[in-house]
Design an enzyme around this catalytic site. Structure first.
Site, mmCIF file in Angstrom:
data_model
loop_
_atom_site.group_PDB
_atom_site.id
_atom_site.type_symbol
_atom_site.label_atom_id
_atom_site.label_comp_id
_atom_site.label_asym_id
_atom_site.label_seq_id
_atom_site.Cartn_x
_atom_site.Cartn_y
_atom_site.Cartn_z
ATOM 1 N N GLU A 74 0.820 -1.212 0.000
ATOM 2 C CA GLU A 74 0.000 0.000 0.000
ATOM 3 C C GLU A 74 0.854 1.262 0.000
ATOM 4 O O GLU A 74 0.525 2.240 -0.695
ATOM 5 C CB GLU A 74 -0.946 -0.012 1.209
ATOM 6 C CG GLU A 74 -2.071 -1.000 1.126
ATOM 7 C CD GLU A 74 -1.667 -2.427 1.469
ATOM 8 O OE1 GLU A 74 -2.469 -3.344 1.230
ATOM 9 O OE2 GLU A 74 -0.525 -2.625 1.962
ATOM 10 N N HIS A 143 -8.908 -5.941 10.485
ATOM 11 C CA HIS A 143 -9.525 -5.756 9.177
ATOM 12 C C HIS A 143 -10.872 -5.044 9.281
ATOM 13 O O HIS A 143 -11.671 -5.098 8.346
ATOM 14 C CB HIS A 143 -9.729 -7.104 8.483
ATOM 15 C CG HIS A 143 -8.469 -7.772 8.046
ATOM 16 N ND1 HIS A 143 -7.540 -8.248 8.939
ATOM 17 C CD2 HIS A 143 -7.970 -8.043 6.809
ATOM 18 C CE1 HIS A 143 -6.531 -8.795 8.269
ATOM 19 N NE2 HIS A 143 -6.766 -8.674 6.971
#
Length: 341
Positions: A74, A143
């Protein structure tokens, strides 16, 4: 705070029923067709058709130069997108989970958010970062973050959280056309939900940033929410009317930064009672900002203290049955409203 290149077209009477996922895909497809500088970048967005199938078919249609898979990095691909945006590209970056924002936090906050200010307005960073930001799917604490309040705290960033398919399409198109970084917070539990979406044949459909929407009219109490909490509030409003004769108004913020202050104050002045429904944790969440706004500007219009229904203040619980109770749900909202009667 509102600075966008988009214009608003009211929702058409010519509508089709699309899923939230399909509406997002249609918005992305239309922007790829409209502007050759728009590109989609992220993990599995291309050949795999997207982790959540939002980008299904777009790589096959537009090819490697417009829809690009990336390594699991990312920090790397968000940084690449920021650099590309300075050269005229309009990247739409997908995070598989917004929980992974922390890996690219420096790029998002120190770079994207500050470029226009630090350059004295000479440079813009027209990127969109999108993906799911929610709990409720039993995927654990790492998450399931809901970081819209976190990013809304940084000047230079714009944040929105669509609740319906029409808003998902209208907001993603507006976000892509904006000259500043826009973070779109989606919800995996909404991807399969359906709703009316204006037909492209009837014109270009855009939803402005900074414009809230009344999803249900009411006179007794205001439920102010965003994202999936809007859907939970609508379900609670149905129960309140059917079982208790309470007519709740549901205001969908849609945009977190910029925030539609007028819409918030207008609904409070109409009903004189308010429950803020927010999947964020209560400490420093979006609802905390909205509560302070009401306190400052509409205190004399309140007939009862402001109350909130937020996620319980703990990391996301792995058990889905228990996590359901951790998040705002219709039962918790109804219970809170009844304490104010």
């Amino acid at each position: 705070m509102i600075e966008t290149t988009s214009t608003f077209m009211p929702q058409s009477t010519m509508s089709r029923i699309l899923t939230y996922r399909e509406a997002l895909r249609e918005g992305l497809d239309e922007e790829l067709a409209r502007d050759p500088n728009v590109v989609l970048i992220g993990e599995e967005v291309a050949q795999y058709n997207g982790a959540y199938k939002v980008t299904e078919g777009l790589w096959k249609k537009w090819g490697d130069q417009r829809v690009m898979d990336t390594p699991i990095s990312e920090a790397g691909f968000i940084g690449m997108g920021i650099g590309a945006s300075l050269l005229g590209v309009r990247p739409v970056m997908e995070l598989m989970f917004w929980s992974f924002h922390s890996v690219a936090f420096d790029q998002l906050v120190s770079n994207a958010a500050c470029i226009r200010y630090m350059s004295g307005g000479l440079c813009h960073c027209p990127i969109v970062v999108r993906g799911p930001a929610n709990g409720g799917t039993g995927v654990g604490a790492t998450h399931s973050h809901v970081p819209e309040a976190l990013f809304a705290a940084f000047p230079g960033l714009k944040v929105c959280a669509p609740a319906t398919p029409a808003d998902a399409k209208g907001l993603i198109k507006t976000a892509i056309r904006d000259n500043d970084p826009v973070f779109v917070m989606e919800n995996t539990l909404l991807y399969g939900t359906s709703g009316a979406v204006p037909d492209p044949a009837d014109g270009d459909f855009l939803v402005p940033l900074g414009l809230a929407d009344i999803k249900r009219e009411g006179s007794d109490i205001s439920l102010i929410a965003h994202g999936r909490s809007v859907i939970q509030s609508l379900a609670a409003a149905t129960i309140l009317q059917a079982e208790h004769g309470i007519h709740a108004e549901v205001l969908d913020l849609r945009s977190i930064r910029p925030l539609d202050q007028d819409a918030i104050l207008n609904t409070v002045r109409k009903t004189h009672r308010v429950v803020l429904v927010d999947e964020s944790k209560p400490f420093g969440g979006v609802s905390a900002m909205v509560a302070m706004l009401i306190q400052e500007h509409a205190f004399d219009d309140l007939d009862a203290p402001i109350t909130r229904v937020c996620s319980l203040d703990a990391p996301a619980i792995y058990s889905q049955h228990i996590e359901y109770e951790q998040l705002p749900n219709p039962g918790r909202i109804v219970e809170k409203v009844l304490t104010m009667a």
